[in-house]
Design an enzyme around this catalytic site. Structure first.
Site, PDB file in Angstrom:
ATOM      1  N   GLY A  69      21.833  -4.869 -11.946  1.00 43.35           N
ATOM      2  CA  GLY A  69      21.118  -5.677 -10.984  1.00 43.35           C
ATOM      3  C   GLY A  69      20.718  -7.023 -11.540  1.00 43.35           C
ATOM      4  O   GLY A  69      20.217  -7.877 -10.810  1.00 43.35           O
ATOM      5  N   PRO A  86      24.369  -8.360  -6.867  1.00 41.01           N
ATOM      6  CA  PRO A  86      23.292  -9.340  -6.881  1.00 41.01           C
ATOM      7  C   PRO A  86      22.042  -8.843  -6.172  1.00 41.01           C
ATOM      8  O   PRO A  86      20.940  -9.299  -6.458  1.00 41.01           O
ATOM      9  CB  PRO A  86      23.896 -10.540  -6.146  1.00 41.01           C
ATOM     10  CG  PRO A  86      25.362 -10.365  -6.261  1.00 41.01           C
ATOM     11  CD  PRO A  86      25.592  -8.888  -6.248  1.00 41.01           C
ATOM     12  N   ASN A  87      22.219  -7.918  -5.232  1.00 39.64           N
ATOM     13  CA  ASN A  87      21.082  -7.403  -4.482  1.00 39.64           C
ATOM     14  C   ASN A  87      21.368  -5.974  -4.050  1.00 39.64           C
ATOM     15  O   ASN A  87      22.437  -5.688  -3.509  1.00 39.64           O
ATOM     16  CB  ASN A  87      20.803  -8.282  -3.259  1.00 39.64           C
ATOM     17  CG  ASN A  87      19.407  -8.117  -2.733  1.00 39.64           C
ATOM     18  OD1 ASN A  87      19.003  -7.036  -2.346  1.00 39.64           O
ATOM     19  ND2 ASN A  87      18.648  -9.200  -2.723  1.00 39.64           N
ATOM     20  N   HIS A 146      12.092 -16.920  -4.414  1.00 41.12           N
ATOM     21  CA  HIS A 146      11.809 -15.847  -5.362  1.00 41.12           C
ATOM     22  C   HIS A 146      10.538 -16.147  -6.147  1.00 41.12           C
ATOM     23  O   HIS A 146      10.047 -17.262  -6.156  1.00 41.12           O
ATOM     24  CB  HIS A 146      12.975 -15.661  -6.341  1.00 41.12           C
ATOM     25  CG  HIS A 146      14.141 -14.928  -5.750  1.00 41.12           C
ATOM     26  ND1 HIS A 146      15.054 -15.541  -4.932  1.00 41.12           N
ATOM     27  CD2 HIS A 146      14.530 -13.638  -5.854  1.00 41.12           C
ATOM     28  CE1 HIS A 146      15.975 -14.656  -4.564  1.00 41.12           C
ATOM     29  NE2 HIS A 146      15.678 -13.498  -5.103  1.00 41.12           N
ATOM     30  N   LYS A 161      11.643 -15.593 -12.140  1.00 42.12           N
ATOM     31  CA  LYS A 161      13.098 -15.423 -12.053  1.00 42.12           C
ATOM     32  C   LYS A 161      13.777 -16.517 -12.874  1.00 42.12           C
ATOM     33  O   LYS A 161      13.467 -17.704 -12.726  1.00 42.12           O
ATOM     34  CB  LYS A 161      13.565 -15.487 -10.601  1.00 42.12           C
ATOM     35  CG  LYS A 161      15.055 -15.234 -10.422  1.00 42.12           C
ATOM     36  CD  LYS A 161      15.409 -15.082  -8.959  1.00 42.12           C
ATOM     37  CE  LYS A 161      16.909 -14.888  -8.768  1.00 42.12           C
ATOM     38  NZ  LYS A 161      17.426 -13.719  -9.492  1.00 42.12           N
ATOM     39  N   THR A 207      22.209 -13.488  -5.304  1.00 41.34           N
ATOM     40  CA  THR A 207      22.343 -13.066  -3.909  1.00 41.34           C
ATOM     41  C   THR A 207      22.783 -14.227  -3.030  1.00 41.34           C
ATOM     42  O   THR A 207      23.665 -14.091  -2.182  1.00 41.34           O
ATOM     43  CB  THR A 207      21.015 -12.490  -3.396  1.00 41.34           C
ATOM     44  OG1 THR A 207      20.643 -11.376  -4.203  1.00 41.34           O
ATOM     45  CG2 THR A 207      21.137 -12.044  -1.948  1.00 41.34           C
TER      46      THR A 207
END
Length: 271
Positions: A104, A131-132, A160, A164, A171
């Site tokens: 992930g 990615p998600n 986000h 991050k 995503t």
């Protein structure tokens, strides 16, 4: 009686890692074999995840943990939620030990994903990089790819938390990739645009699709895909209010990856 799937969680002390630890421990067909991180060494992974003691201490020794898991009778899975700087080596090492990675962590380059795909193919080892893992987001991406056939203008806004590391999000890049390749260029300007500040119009991804990134405390993960046409706009939006949103997709990937012989990119490939 079918034996549970042994799972190693890498990045177990992180926010997402703790959620995965709890989800795997509570899944009836899985067992938390190991928890790896470079912080909270020797602390119990269950205690850290808020479940109480589960007799799985956090270790920094990834190689030994992978080696021990590879000796289990049941085929093991490694779930990685670490950092872009380490995830590539983690995946290669997991595959080298015959374990199946479910990843992930975002931030891998296209070249790295291609190299990992070749490595997984040679080893005939399944690997899922997504990615998600939120099923709602996967469905949004599929809807966006469909709608993109009928609109000439589209922009992506992704929001986000401010911890991050990468921007744009994996995503958002995946969403743009799924909408591209239709033989047209999106967002052809009607005037000579001039940015008074660099990247004020966002970053340009494939086929002219623009992505805008926001990082703020209080956010988790959110994305809008905004289509524009004469006299109308159409907005798709997905909001994550808790990290539990990712668990159904992660648990699904853990079960599916053991059936694969190659690397797949995107959870939609195994739905």
């Amino acid at each position: 009686m079918v034996k549970p799937i042994p799972v190693v969680v890498v990045g177990a002390a992180g926010k997402m890692g703790r959620t995965v630890v709890k989800g795997v421990h509570e899944a009836p067909d899985m067992t938390l074999f190991g928890a790896v991180d470079h912080t909270h060494i020797d602390e119990d992974a269950g205690e850290l995840a808020g479940m109480g003691n589960i007799d799985v201490p956090i270790t920094a020794d990834l190689k030994t943990t992978l080696m021990m898991c590879s000796q289990e009778r049941e085929l093991g899975v490694v779930v990685d939620f670490t950092h872009p700087s380490t995830v590539y080596d983690n995946i290669r090492e997991s595959i080298a030990f015959g374990l199946r990675p479910v990843v992930g962590t975002t931030g891998l380059t296209l070249e790295q994903i291609e190299a990992l795909s070749i490595f997984a193919d040679k080893a005939s080892t399944g690997c899922i990089i997504a990615p998600n893992f939120a099923l709602g987001m996967v469905l949004l991406q599929q809807a966006a790819a469909r709608i993109a056939q009928y609109f000439e203008h589209v922009e992506i806004l992704e929001l986000h938390h401010n911890e991050k590391a990468d921007a744009p999000s994996g995503t958002a890049l995946k969403t743009a990739q799924m909408m591209a390749g239709l033989g047209k260029t999106f967002n052809i300007p009607l005037v000579a645009e001039k940015e008074l500040l660099p990247a004020a119009r966002g970053s340009e991804a494939e086929d002219g699709i623009r992505i805008h990134s926001i990082r703020l405390p209080g956010l988790i993960a959110h994305q809008e895909v905004i289509f524009g046409g004469p006299g109308q706009t159409l907005t798709l939006r997905h909001d994550t209010s808790h990290r539990d949103a990712y668990l159904p997709g992660i648990l699904l990937a853990i079960r599916k990856v053991r059936l694969l012989k190659n690397l797949v990119y995107g959870l939609e490939k195994v739905l």
